[in-house]
Design a protein around this motif. Structure first.
Motif, PDB file in Angstrom:
ATOM      1  N   LEU A 102     -12.063  -0.481  20.837  1.00  0.00           N
ATOM      2  CA  LEU A 102     -13.063  -1.103  19.954  1.00  0.00           C
ATOM      3  C   LEU A 102     -14.304  -1.480  20.761  1.00  0.00           C
ATOM      4  O   LEU A 102     -14.212  -1.707  21.964  1.00  0.00           O
ATOM      5  CB  LEU A 102     -12.499  -2.392  19.361  1.00  0.00           C
ATOM      6  CG  LEU A 102     -11.692  -2.331  18.083  1.00  0.00           C
ATOM      7  CD1 LEU A 102     -11.258  -3.744  17.716  1.00  0.00           C
ATOM      8  CD2 LEU A 102     -12.506  -1.753  16.931  1.00  0.00           C
TER       9      LEU A 102
ATOM     10  N   GLN B 232      -0.560   5.214  14.356  1.00  0.00           N
ATOM     11  CA  GLN B 232      -0.848   5.157  12.922  1.00  0.00           C
ATOM     12  C   GLN B 232       0.346   4.644  12.103  1.00  0.00           C
ATOM     13  O   GLN B 232       0.174   3.822  11.200  1.00  0.00           O
ATOM     14  CB  GLN B 232      -1.273   6.547  12.417  1.00  0.00           C
ATOM     15  CG  GLN B 232      -1.781   6.583  10.985  1.00  0.00           C
ATOM     16  CD  GLN B 232      -3.065   5.778  10.794  1.00  0.00           C
ATOM     17  OE1 GLN B 232      -4.040   5.968  11.492  1.00  0.00           O
ATOM     18  NE2 GLN B 232      -3.067   4.845   9.851  1.00  0.00           N
TER      19      GLN B 232
ATOM     20  N   LEU C 133      -2.923   4.218   1.965  1.00  0.00           N
ATOM     21  CA  LEU C 133      -2.914   4.049   3.424  1.00  0.00           C
ATOM     22  C   LEU C 133      -3.831   5.048   4.145  1.00  0.00           C
ATOM     23  O   LEU C 133      -4.179   4.831   5.303  1.00  0.00           O
ATOM     24  CB  LEU C 133      -1.480   4.173   3.955  1.00  0.00           C
ATOM     25  CG  LEU C 133      -0.605   2.922   3.786  1.00  0.00           C
ATOM     26  CD1 LEU C 133       0.849   3.242   4.069  1.00  0.00           C
ATOM     27  CD2 LEU C 133      -1.071   1.790   4.687  1.00  0.00           C
TER      28      LEU C 133
ATOM     29  N   VAL D  66      -5.260  -2.074  16.892  1.00  0.00           N
ATOM     30  CA  VAL D  66      -6.580  -1.574  16.485  1.00  0.00           C
ATOM     31  C   VAL D  66      -7.555  -1.551  17.668  1.00  0.00           C
ATOM     32  O   VAL D  66      -8.422  -0.683  17.752  1.00  0.00           O
ATOM     33  CB  VAL D  66      -7.118  -2.443  15.316  1.00  0.00           C
ATOM     34  CG1 VAL D  66      -8.579  -2.205  15.073  1.00  0.00           C
ATOM     35  CG2 VAL D  66      -6.327  -2.144  14.052  1.00  0.00           C
TER      36      VAL D  66
ATOM     37  N   LEU E  36      -7.566   5.427  11.544  1.00  0.00           N
ATOM     38  CA  LEU E  36      -8.603   4.977  12.473  1.00  0.00           C
ATOM     39  C   LEU E  36      -8.946   6.041  13.501  1.00  0.00           C
ATOM     40  O   LEU E  36      -8.153   6.956  13.751  1.00  0.00           O
ATOM     41  CB  LEU E  36      -8.135   3.703  13.192  1.00  0.00           C
ATOM     42  CG  LEU E  36      -7.772   2.524  12.304  1.00  0.00           C
ATOM     43  CD1 LEU E  36      -7.384   1.331  13.167  1.00  0.00           C
ATOM     44  CD2 LEU E  36      -8.916   2.114  11.395  1.00  0.00           C
TER      45      LEU E  36
ATOM     46  N   LEU F 243       0.847  -1.190   0.000  1.00  0.00           N
ATOM     47  CA  LEU F 243       0.000   0.000   0.000  1.00  0.00           C
ATOM     48  C   LEU F 243       0.885   1.243   0.000  1.00  0.00           C
ATOM     49  O   LEU F 243       1.796   1.361   0.817  1.00  0.00           O
ATOM     50  CB  LEU F 243      -0.893  -0.007   1.245  1.00  0.00           C
ATOM     51  CG  LEU F 243      -1.874  -1.178   1.380  1.00  0.00           C
ATOM     52  CD1 LEU F 243      -2.499  -1.189   2.771  1.00  0.00           C
ATOM     53  CD2 LEU F 243      -2.963  -1.103   0.330  1.00  0.00           C
TER      54      LEU F 243
ATOM     55  N   LEU G  93       0.307  -3.186   8.256  1.00  0.00           N
ATOM     56  CA  LEU G  93      -0.516  -3.482   7.068  1.00  0.00           C
ATOM     57  C   LEU G  93       0.367  -3.911   5.897  1.00  0.00           C
ATOM     58  O   LEU G  93       0.056  -4.869   5.191  1.00  0.00           O
ATOM     59  CB  LEU G  93      -1.344  -2.254   6.685  1.00  0.00           C
ATOM     60  CG  LEU G  93      -2.552  -1.949   7.580  1.00  0.00           C
ATOM     61  CD1 LEU G  93      -3.134  -0.582   7.260  1.00  0.00           C
ATOM     62  CD2 LEU G  93      -3.626  -3.015   7.434  1.00  0.00           C
TER      63      LEU G  93
ATOM     64  N   LEU H 140       0.633   0.995  12.585  1.00  0.00           N
ATOM     65  CA  LEU H 140      -0.464   0.318  11.873  1.00  0.00           C
ATOM     66  C   LEU H 140      -0.144   0.190  10.388  1.00  0.00           C
ATOM     67  O   LEU H 140      -0.301  -0.891   9.791  1.00  0.00           O
ATOM     68  CB  LEU H 140      -1.769   1.098  12.069  1.00  0.00           C
ATOM     69  CG  LEU H 140      -2.983   0.546  11.331  1.00  0.00           C
ATOM     70  CD1 LEU H 140      -3.494  -0.720  11.990  1.00  0.00           C
ATOM     71  CD2 LEU H 140      -4.102   1.573  11.275  1.00  0.00           C
ATOM     72  N   ASN H 141       0.335   1.295   9.804  1.00  0.00           N
ATOM     73  CA  ASN H 141       0.694   1.277   8.377  1.00  0.00           C
ATOM     74  C   ASN H 141       1.784   0.240   8.089  1.00  0.00           C
ATOM     75  O   ASN H 141       1.724  -0.495   7.107  1.00  0.00           O
ATOM     76  CB  ASN H 141       1.181   2.657   7.922  1.00  0.00           C
ATOM     77  CG  ASN H 141       0.064   3.677   7.938  1.00  0.00           C
ATOM     78  OD1 ASN H 141      -1.096   3.331   8.137  1.00  0.00           O
ATOM     79  ND2 ASN H 141       0.401   4.952   7.755  1.00  0.00           N
TER      80      ASN H 141
ATOM     81  N   PHE I 249      -6.819   3.808   5.895  1.00  0.00           N
ATOM     82  CA  PHE I 249      -6.685   3.048   7.150  1.00  0.00           C
ATOM     83  C   PHE I 249      -6.434   3.964   8.353  1.00  0.00           C
ATOM     84  O   PHE I 249      -5.875   3.535   9.345  1.00  0.00           O
ATOM     85  CB  PHE I 249      -5.554   2.021   7.007  1.00  0.00           C
ATOM     86  CG  PHE I 249      -5.894   0.909   6.051  1.00  0.00           C
ATOM     87  CD1 PHE I 249      -6.606  -0.195   6.476  1.00  0.00           C
ATOM     88  CD2 PHE I 249      -5.532   0.988   4.713  1.00  0.00           C
ATOM     89  CE1 PHE I 249      -6.935  -1.209   5.595  1.00  0.00           C
ATOM     90  CE2 PHE I 249      -5.839  -0.030   3.831  1.00  0.00           C
ATOM     91  CZ  PHE I 249      -6.548  -1.122   4.266  1.00  0.00           C
TER      92      PHE I 249
END
Lengths: 244, 134
Positions: A160, B34, A150, B26, A155, A145, B41, B37-38, A153
């Protein structure tokens, strides 16, 4: 015999259906006259295409009173007469899987896998069957990506909702805990964590107790008396005794 | 052969671990997470690429569909192997039983026929030899 046939069928059909007389067994009366060059019944029947059975008897023996006599099968063929598990060197696998109890749950097979994997896959749509029935639509390759992709994504901050957190909770293993409590209520030892991934610890603790050892032995004896592996019953082990 | 499986297993373990960490990030997301997270991924994508590469080495491996049923039901797939072996042994014993019975039957039949049809049986034995049933 021929008189009987004529009374039954109203006529003495000399031609008859081909091979009808060859169905008889034993000598009986001599076979009806045959076309020349054909001495016996077995000579009448041409070998069938694709018939891989044993060959019909030798021409030299054709005048004998036997019909449809075939060669005996060769003795060294691999059949169910031999212990096929031994033949294919699967005793180790047999002893491994059938010698002791295999734990029922998937989490026992994959103890390191996170999440509740013992639930049926159909419940949450994670079944392998669905993957085969409806393969995912995807491209030919996986590409990393980039910055622009990106951004999708990013958030929101915060935890959660509760229902999505379940994935990271290991299933509780109540059964062994309960068992432990039930058998040894007076035991001052602290409750051990009932993890299946640490069998060494468990074994050590249990082996220390001589009472437990005795009980275990008695149980084993009882079990053996009723088990099919007991010498009194037909053995289910693939040893040389069960199948020779 | 085992190397191929080890390779796949290693990649799968790494992939699962990465997914687990991704889940943790998450589950309580912070703005500072972030970048992590990237990274996770993209690591997930490279993990998929590695697993895809393993596929070429495992073309000739056939897995029985019944095993998938066991896994889908949350059952240990080793139970399938166990049941297969038990079934094979049971069938093996059944067939052996049939063969033994037929052998005994043949022996009895030959001995009885020899009493009633001695001449014919003598001829029969001349063709097949004295194959006294084992």
């Amino acid at each position: 015999m021929t008189e009987m046939f004529s009374t039954l069928f109203g006529q003495n059909d000399a031609q008859g259906p081909p091979g009808s007389s060859s169905l008889g067994f034993g000598p009986g009366k001599p076979a009806p006259p045959m076309p020349q060059n054909q001495v016996s019944m077995s000579g009448q029947m041409p070998p069938q295409l694709g018939d891989e059975g044993p060959a019909l008897r030798k021409p030299g023996a054709m005048n004998e009173p036997f019909y449809l006599l075939r060669e005996l099968p060769v003795g060294n063929e691999l059949t169910g007469n031999t212990n096929l598990i031994t033949h294919y060197n699967l005793e180790h696998a047999y002893n491994k899987f059938c010698g002791k109890k295999v734990k029922e749950k998937l989490s026992n097979f994959l103890p390191e896998l996170p999440g509740m994997i013992d639930c049926p896959g159909t419940q949450d749509g994670s079944s392998l069957r669905s993957l085969i029935d409806k393969p995912p639509v995807c491209g030919n390759s996986f590409s990393p990506l980039t910055g622009a992709l990106l951004t999708g994504f990013r958030l929101h901050t915060g935890p959660l909702p509760e229902q999505y957190r379940l994935m990271h909770i290991q299933p509780p293993k109540k059964k062994s805990k309960h068992k432990h409590k039930h058998h040894r209520p007076q035991d001052p030892l602290p409750q051990e964590t009932p993890s299946d991934s640490d069998p060494k610890k468990k074994k050590k603790k249990r082996d220390d107790d001589p009472d437990r050892k005795k009980k275990k032995k008695d149980k084993k004896k009882k079990k053996n008396r009723h088990s099919p592996d007991h010498p009194g019953l037909a053995g289910s082990q693939p040893n040389s005794n069960s199948l020779r | 052969m085992a190397e191929k499986f080890d390779n796949l297993e290693e990649h799968l373990e790494k992939f699962i671990e990465n997914i687990r960490q991704l889940g943790i990030i998450v589950s309580d997301f912070q703005p500072s997470s972030q970048a992590g997270l990237n990274q996770k991924l993209n690591f997930m994508i490279s993990g998929l690429q590695d697993i895809e590469k393993c596929r070429q080495q495992l073309h000739e491996i056939n897995v029985p569909l019944e095993v998938f049923e066991y896994i889908d039901q949350g059952r240990n797939p080793q139970l399938y192997t166990k049941e297969c072996l038990e079934r094979a042994l049971a069938r093996n014993e059944q067939v052996k039983g049939k063969i033994d019975t037929m052998t005994k039957f043949k022996s009895l039949l030959i001995s009885e026929l020899s009493k009633v049809f001695p001449e014919e049986m003598a001829k029969y034995k001349a063709i097949h030899g004295e194959d006294a049933p084992s």
